[in-house]
Design an enzyme around this catalytic site. Structure first.
Site, mmCIF file in Angstrom:
data_model
loop_
_atom_site.group_PDB
_atom_site.id
_atom_site.type_symbol
_atom_site.label_atom_id
_atom_site.label_comp_id
_atom_site.label_asym_id
_atom_site.label_seq_id
_atom_site.Cartn_x
_atom_site.Cartn_y
_atom_site.Cartn_z
ATOM 1 N N LYS A 261 38.642 45.668 46.031
ATOM 2 C CA LYS A 261 37.783 46.231 44.630
ATOM 3 C C LYS A 261 37.482 47.658 45.079
ATOM 4 O O LYS A 261 36.036 47.876 45.275
ATOM 5 C CB LYS A 261 36.887 45.297 44.334
ATOM 6 C CG LYS A 261 36.423 45.705 42.737
ATOM 7 C CD LYS A 261 35.654 44.633 42.114
ATOM 8 C CE LYS A 261 34.799 44.886 40.683
ATOM 9 N NZ LYS A 261 35.796 45.197 39.614
ATOM 10 N N TYR B 81 33.239 48.350 45.010
ATOM 11 C CA TYR B 81 32.227 48.106 43.981
ATOM 12 C C TYR B 81 32.263 46.718 43.566
ATOM 13 O O TYR B 81 33.258 46.018 43.841
ATOM 14 C CB TYR B 81 32.292 49.314 43.012
ATOM 15 C CG TYR B 81 33.301 48.967 41.899
ATOM 16 C CD1 TYR B 81 34.683 49.078 42.131
ATOM 17 C CD2 TYR B 81 33.199 48.650 40.640
ATOM 18 C CE1 TYR B 81 35.688 48.894 41.298
ATOM 19 C CE2 TYR B 81 34.040 48.432 39.506
ATOM 20 C CZ TYR B 81 35.179 48.675 39.983
ATOM 21 O OH TYR B 81 36.467 48.202 39.005
ATOM 22 N N LEU C 163 43.439 42.219 41.377
ATOM 23 C CA LEU C 163 42.083 41.713 41.776
ATOM 24 C C LEU C 163 41.629 40.409 41.307
ATOM 25 O O LEU C 163 42.120 39.605 40.646
ATOM 26 C CB LEU C 163 41.269 42.564 41.045
ATOM 27 C CG LEU C 163 39.864 42.259 41.637
ATOM 28 C CD1 LEU C 163 39.504 43.306 42.898
ATOM 29 C CD2 LEU C 163 38.451 42.873 40.554
ATOM 30 N N GLU D 35 47.926 42.898 36.003
ATOM 31 C CA GLU D 35 46.697 42.765 35.272
ATOM 32 C C GLU D 35 46.290 43.888 34.368
ATOM 33 O O GLU D 35 47.001 44.903 34.096
ATOM 34 C CB GLU D 35 45.623 42.446 36.230
ATOM 35 C CG GLU D 35 45.373 43.685 37.237
ATOM 36 C CD GLU D 35 44.678 43.779 38.389
ATOM 37 O OE1 GLU D 35 43.838 42.807 38.456
ATOM 38 O OE2 GLU D 35 44.809 44.486 39.394
HETATM 39 N N1 PDD Z 1 36.506 44.992 36.336
HETATM 40 N N2 PDD Z 1 41.098 43.253 37.401
HETATM 41 C C1 PDD Z 1 40.621 44.491 37.594
HETATM 42 C C2 PDD Z 1 41.749 45.533 38.018
HETATM 43 C C3 PDD Z 1 39.317 44.729 37.379
HETATM 44 O O1 PDD Z 1 38.848 45.934 37.592
HETATM 45 C C4 PDD Z 1 38.435 43.656 37.079
HETATM 46 C C5 PDD Z 1 36.940 43.840 36.839
HETATM 47 C C6 PDD Z 1 39.150 42.194 37.006
HETATM 48 C C7 PDD Z 1 38.120 41.142 36.520
HETATM 49 O O2 PDD Z 1 37.304 40.726 37.827
HETATM 50 P P1 PDD Z 1 36.262 40.066 37.423
HETATM 51 O O3 PDD Z 1 36.495 39.022 36.735
HETATM 52 O O4 PDD Z 1 35.542 39.711 38.882
HETATM 53 O O5 PDD Z 1 35.232 41.221 36.775
HETATM 54 C C8 PDD Z 1 40.513 42.450 37.438
HETATM 55 C C9 PDD Z 1 35.112 45.363 36.143
HETATM 56 C C10 PDD Z 1 34.408 44.570 35.289
HETATM 57 C C11 PDD Z 1 34.902 46.840 36.105
HETATM 58 O O6 PDD Z 1 35.575 47.775 36.627
HETATM 59 O O7 PDD Z 1 33.951 47.143 35.164
#
Ligand code: PDD
Length: 286
Positions: free
Chosen positions: A150, A32, A206, A182
């Site tokens: 992801k 996703y 991620l 994270e």
């Molecule tokens: N989540 N780490 C994890 C485990 C994440 O699920 C996300 C993003 C990030 C940050 O990635 P980015 O800056 O590309 O959004 C780091 C999204 C926002 C979610 O699951 O809603």
């Protein structure tokens, strides 16, 4: 009513359907992306698209036929749902062969499933939480070994968020071999003096699209960045902490496992980075 996108069609959400044999549902066999919208425009879309392509490649999921039209579909959904501030969610699964089997279906005959939907979030940029800062707890990271992909395997992050809620906090940072990996849905940072410290990229975390932009902007603003693992003990001693994601942007963290950081208010660097990020990233919104 909200209009969503499923495999080529724009439909009212109540009419959207996916097979019960879809591998996303049966096996979490899918990936996703989440892209934010500010002023009706997509933030860092190219970054999200590039990561999506990488996630699909890593899992040998074929690109859906509409892959080259994804920008257009995002824009169409934003327009149809009249989103000014909010999020677009995109999910691609390996699809359904019409049965359940651990073996991947033949990509020649089984099309991936592509689903997209919006969530309106007025006040996403001017989030009051960013003025107060948020509280986090630490939990063990028991996820799988390819967190750089992801995937829709979000059960443990979801449980982590609930553990945080039950502890009266906002979110959880995960710890493996003594070091923070994270957050449940964000990348984690501490600040010591003028130095921003965040774990280096690997299969362990991620590769956040917001992380890449924020680190680039921090360096451009002559801030010092060190990419290395840190412990929760170090984080508790830090001057500030913050997290980044496509939905939180840059969010100050003011408490870790009950210990207030600095004076318990959002730090100077986190606050400044949030301002810089929101200002700069709008310039490349599409
Ligand atoms: N989540 N780490 C994890 C485990 C994440 O699920 C996300 C993003 C990030 C940050 O990635 P980015 O800056 O590309 O959004 C780091 C999204 C926002 C979610 O699951 O809603």
């Amino acid at each position: 009513m909200r209009m969503v996108y499923v495999n080529g069609d724009y439909l009212p959400e109540t009419e959207a359907r996916v097979s019960i044999f879809d591998r996303g549902f049966l096996m979490a066999d899918g990936v996703y992306e989440v892209t934010s919208i500010l002023g009706g425009k997509l933030i860092d879309f190219a970054g999200h698209l590039a990561r999506l392509e990488r996630s699909l490649n890593e899992l040998d999921i074929k690109k859906p036929a509409a892959f080259d039209d994804l920008l257009e579909i995002h824009r169409e959904l934003v327009a149809r749902n009249e989103i000014d501030e909010g999020l677009v969610y995109l999910q691609i699964t390996r699809g359904s062969s019409g049965d359940r089997d651990f073996v991947f279906p033949d990509p020649e005959t089984t099309e991936p499933t592509l689903v997209m939907f919006t969530q309106s979030k007025p006040g996403l940029a001017d989030n009051p939480a960013a003025r107060k800062g948020i509280k986090i707890i630490s939990i063990e990271d028991i996820r799988w070994g390819r967190r750089d992909i992801k995937t829709v395997q979000l059960l443990y992050p979801s449980m982590g968020k609930m553990m945080a809620r039950r502890a009266g906090c906002d979110d959880a940072w995960m710890v493996e071999d003594g070091h923070v990996t994270e957050g449940t849905s964000n990348n984690a940072y501490i600040v010591s003096g003028n130095r921003i410290i965040t774990r280096q990229l690997s299969h362990d975390i991620l590769h956040g699209i917001t992380r890449a932009a924020v680190l680039r902007m921090a360096r451009e603003a002559q801030m010092e960045v060190e990419e290395r693992p840190f412990t929760i003990a170090e984080a508790k001693q830090a001057d500030e902490a913050f997290l980044t994601s496509a939905s939180a942007f840059v969010m100050p963290v003011v408490e870790i496992d009950g210990v207030a950081l600095g004076d318990g208010r959002p730090g100077r660097i986190a606050t400044r980075l949030r301002e810089i990020y929101l200002e700069e990233i709008r310039k490349t919104a599409v």
